[in-house]
Motif scaffolding. Sequence first.
Motif, PDB file in Angstrom:
ATOM      1  N   GLY A  58      24.959  13.199  15.463  1.00  0.00           N
ATOM      2  CA  GLY A  58      25.181  13.554  14.071  1.00  0.00           C
ATOM      3  C   GLY A  58      25.929  12.532  13.248  1.00  0.00           C
ATOM      4  N   ARG A  59      26.506  11.530  13.875  1.00  0.00           N
ATOM      5  CA  ARG A  59      27.255  10.516  13.131  1.00  0.00           C
ATOM      6  C   ARG A  59      26.327   9.629  12.317  1.00  0.00           C
ATOM      7  NH1 ARG A  59      29.868   6.936  17.284  1.00  0.00           N
ATOM      8  NH2 ARG A  59      28.209   7.753  18.640  1.00  0.00           N
ATOM      9  N   VAL A  60      26.739   9.327  11.094  1.00  0.00           N
ATOM     10  CA  VAL A  60      26.013   8.368  10.269  1.00  0.00           C
ATOM     11  C   VAL A  60      26.579   6.988  10.568  1.00  0.00           C
ATOM     12  CG1 VAL A  60      25.459   7.626   7.930  1.00  0.00           C
ATOM     13  CG2 VAL A  60      25.572  10.076   8.460  1.00  0.00           C
ATOM     14  N   LEU A  61      25.721   6.105  11.108  1.00  0.00           N
ATOM     15  CA  LEU A  61      26.177   4.786  11.557  1.00  0.00           C
ATOM     16  C   LEU A  61      25.903   3.675  10.539  1.00  0.00           C
ATOM     17  CD1 LEU A  61      24.985   4.909  15.285  1.00  0.00           C
ATOM     18  CD2 LEU A  61      27.207   5.559  14.341  1.00  0.00           C
ATOM     19  N   GLY A  62      24.998   3.909   9.622  1.00  0.00           N
ATOM     20  CA  GLY A  62      24.671   2.864   8.661  1.00  0.00           C
ATOM     21  C   GLY A  62      23.487   3.262   7.814  1.00  0.00           C
ATOM     22  N   THR A  63      22.876   2.277   7.165  1.00  0.00           N
ATOM     23  CA  THR A  63      21.724   2.526   6.308  1.00  0.00           C
ATOM     24  C   THR A  63      20.589   1.571   6.681  1.00  0.00           C
ATOM     25  OG1 THR A  63      22.550   0.983   4.643  1.00  0.00           O
ATOM     26  CG2 THR A  63      23.183   3.309   4.405  1.00  0.00           C
ATOM     27  N   HIS A  64      19.427   1.881   6.164  1.00  0.00           N
ATOM     28  CA  HIS A  64      18.245   1.055   6.444  1.00  0.00           C
ATOM     29  C   HIS A  64      17.409   0.922   5.173  1.00  0.00           C
ATOM     30  CE1 HIS A  64      15.474   4.488   6.288  1.00  0.00           C
ATOM     31  NE2 HIS A  64      16.425   5.182   6.919  1.00  0.00           N
ATOM     32  N   ASP A  65      16.375   0.077   5.241  1.00  0.00           N
ATOM     33  CA  ASP A  65      15.521  -0.191   4.083  1.00  0.00           C
ATOM     34  C   ASP A  65      14.175   0.508   4.146  1.00  0.00           C
ATOM     35  OD1 ASP A  65      17.453  -1.900   2.957  1.00  0.00           O
ATOM     36  OD2 ASP A  65      16.698  -3.606   4.120  1.00  0.00           O
ATOM     37  N   GLY A  66      14.014   1.477   5.045  1.00  0.00           N
ATOM     38  CA  GLY A  66      12.760   2.218   5.132  1.00  0.00           C
ATOM     39  C   GLY A  66      12.328   2.475   6.552  1.00  0.00           C
TER      40      GLY A  66
ATOM     41  N   LEU B  82       0.790  -1.229   0.000  1.00  0.00           N
ATOM     42  CA  LEU B  82       0.000   0.000   0.000  1.00  0.00           C
ATOM     43  C   LEU B  82       0.824   1.282   0.000  1.00  0.00           C
ATOM     44  CD1 LEU B  82      -2.759  -0.982   2.587  1.00  0.00           C
ATOM     45  CD2 LEU B  82      -2.881  -1.081   0.096  1.00  0.00           C
ATOM     46  N   LYS B  83       1.983   1.267   0.632  1.00  0.00           N
ATOM     47  CA  LYS B  83       2.818   2.465   0.741  1.00  0.00           C
ATOM     48  C   LYS B  83       4.281   2.106   0.536  1.00  0.00           C
ATOM     49  CE  LYS B  83       0.291   6.104   1.554  1.00  0.00           C
ATOM     50  NZ  LYS B  83       0.435   7.363   0.768  1.00  0.00           N
ATOM     51  N   PRO B  84       4.671   1.701  -0.668  1.00  0.00           N
ATOM     52  CA  PRO B  84       6.060   1.286  -0.911  1.00  0.00           C
ATOM     53  C   PRO B  84       7.084   2.375  -0.616  1.00  0.00           C
ATOM     54  CG  PRO B  84       4.872   1.597  -2.970  1.00  0.00           C
ATOM     55  CD  PRO B  84       3.857   1.613  -1.896  1.00  0.00           C
ATOM     56  N   GLU B  85       6.657   3.650  -0.663  1.00  0.00           N
ATOM     57  CA  GLU B  85       7.591   4.735  -0.354  1.00  0.00           C
ATOM     58  C   GLU B  85       8.040   4.712   1.094  1.00  0.00           C
ATOM     59  OE1 GLU B  85       3.405   6.684  -0.438  1.00  0.00           O
ATOM     60  OE2 GLU B  85       4.478   5.005  -1.358  1.00  0.00           O
ATOM     61  N   ALA B  86       7.266   4.046   1.967  1.00  0.00           N
ATOM     62  CA  ALA B  86       7.653   3.934   3.373  1.00  0.00           C
ATOM     63  C   ALA B  86       8.861   3.030   3.546  1.00  0.00           C
ATOM     64  CB  ALA B  86       6.490   3.404   4.201  1.00  0.00           C
ATOM     65  N   LEU B  87       9.189   2.271   2.505  1.00  0.00           N
ATOM     66  CA  LEU B  87      10.343   1.368   2.556  1.00  0.00           C
ATOM     67  C   LEU B  87      11.503   1.914   1.735  1.00  0.00           C
ATOM     68  CD1 LEU B  87       8.426  -2.020   2.281  1.00  0.00           C
ATOM     69  CD2 LEU B  87       9.197  -0.836   4.330  1.00  0.00           C
ATOM     70  N   ARG B  88      11.508   3.245   1.524  1.00  0.00           N
ATOM     71  CA  ARG B  88      12.627   3.910   0.843  1.00  0.00           C
ATOM     72  C   ARG B  88      13.844   3.906   1.761  1.00  0.00           C
ATOM     73  NH1 ARG B  88      13.747   9.678   0.805  1.00  0.00           N
ATOM     74  NH2 ARG B  88      11.754   9.932   1.886  1.00  0.00           N
ATOM     75  N   GLY B  89      14.954   3.474   1.260  1.00  0.00           N
ATOM     76  CA  GLY B  89      16.169   3.399   2.066  1.00  0.00           C
ATOM     77  C   GLY B  89      16.697   4.760   2.482  1.00  0.00           C
ATOM     78  N   GLY B  90      17.488   4.765   3.557  1.00  0.00           N
ATOM     79  CA  GLY B  90      18.074   6.016   4.043  1.00  0.00           C
ATOM     80  C   GLY B  90      19.148   5.748   5.073  1.00  0.00           C
TER      81      GLY B  90
END
Length: 402
Positions: free
Chosen positions: A245-253, A230-238
Amino acid sequence: MSAPFAPETNSLGLPGRPEDNRVVVAMSGGVDSSVVAGLLKREGFEVVGITLQLYDHGAAVKRAGSCCAGADIADAARAAEMLGIPHYVLDYEERFRKQVIEPFAEAYARGETPIPCVSCNRTVKFADLLATAKDLDAAALATGHYIRSRAENGRRVLVRPHDEARDQSYFLFATTQAQVDFLRFPLGDLPKARVRELAAEMGLEIAQKPDSQDICFVPEGRYADVLRKLKPEALRGGEIVHLDGRVLGTHDGVGGFTVGQRRGLKVAAGEPLYVVHLDANAARVVVGPREALDTEEVSLRDVNWLGEGALPDLPATGLSVWAKVRSTRPARPATLFSDGTDTRVLLAEGEGAIAPGQACVLYDGEDEGARVLGGGFIARSRRNARAEESLDALNVRPRLSA
């Protein structure tokens, strides 16, 4: 509005004898609503059972813990036949999709943690089904919820039930006064164990049937499957970002996370980390230490007030209440503030892991019999000073009104 409660006449406080009143019972196929139908039939009411088909009839036939689909509809029909009452199945699948499932997916896409049971109660069950009950000239709509209702000062009020372990008042805070006046909850004075005994005494096959799960339309708790459809944009990676402020990794949504979550982050920082905030616009998951979840105040939206008077009449010093921010947590002391447009709750002892979209339900006490004053959905929370400064520095959400 219903007549004052008259125990010498009937248990529901309706005018006249039981046999003078038609009562619609919302039958989900579970033990609670089936016993309600049996108790009212035994007392002499003209009982009509109605079951709502809410989602994919076929997919849930063999799934344990479901409700309002498949085998559960069949269970309701068998219970009605055993009790000797008429039973009807109404196809509310389209209404349920538009009023509950789609808003559920949209909320997760916004980074919120929705409560679909509240939406289902206040729309499909207590609006659409209630209207149907009135069309059938019923005097009341009865359900198997564990909560009490009593007449007080010319109207009915909601109070916490006898069985505190089964208390469902948290999920009913959005019930309007007009709905409360028409609804009845016959199980409010009974413990669950006694309800199962009654089911067995009535000869109901579902006497030991397991309780339904909280979110009936999410198979095995896989929210991502609903969002993907229903809302595939909710699974946009980031990015997964630390409060500093440190970037520790990425996710799938962001839709795959909830505030307070610790497991499944798949990042290493030398310390236990929790989801502190979900920034849906930038697809960022903000994490930090446990103390960053400590919440002192919440701002509410879509407030439903069931107390005396109106919220704008509250004194500047606020109103002392008891607040419950999750169904599994106890009610704790709080102060309610409202100027008619902005409604806030100051939590005397603080709470942890409060997420937007959850409910804050208000009571006039903490124990059995406490009255439900209403509540609202959490729009924003104020954390401890250090966490607030870090979140503001990351510019991930609007400020809470002072």
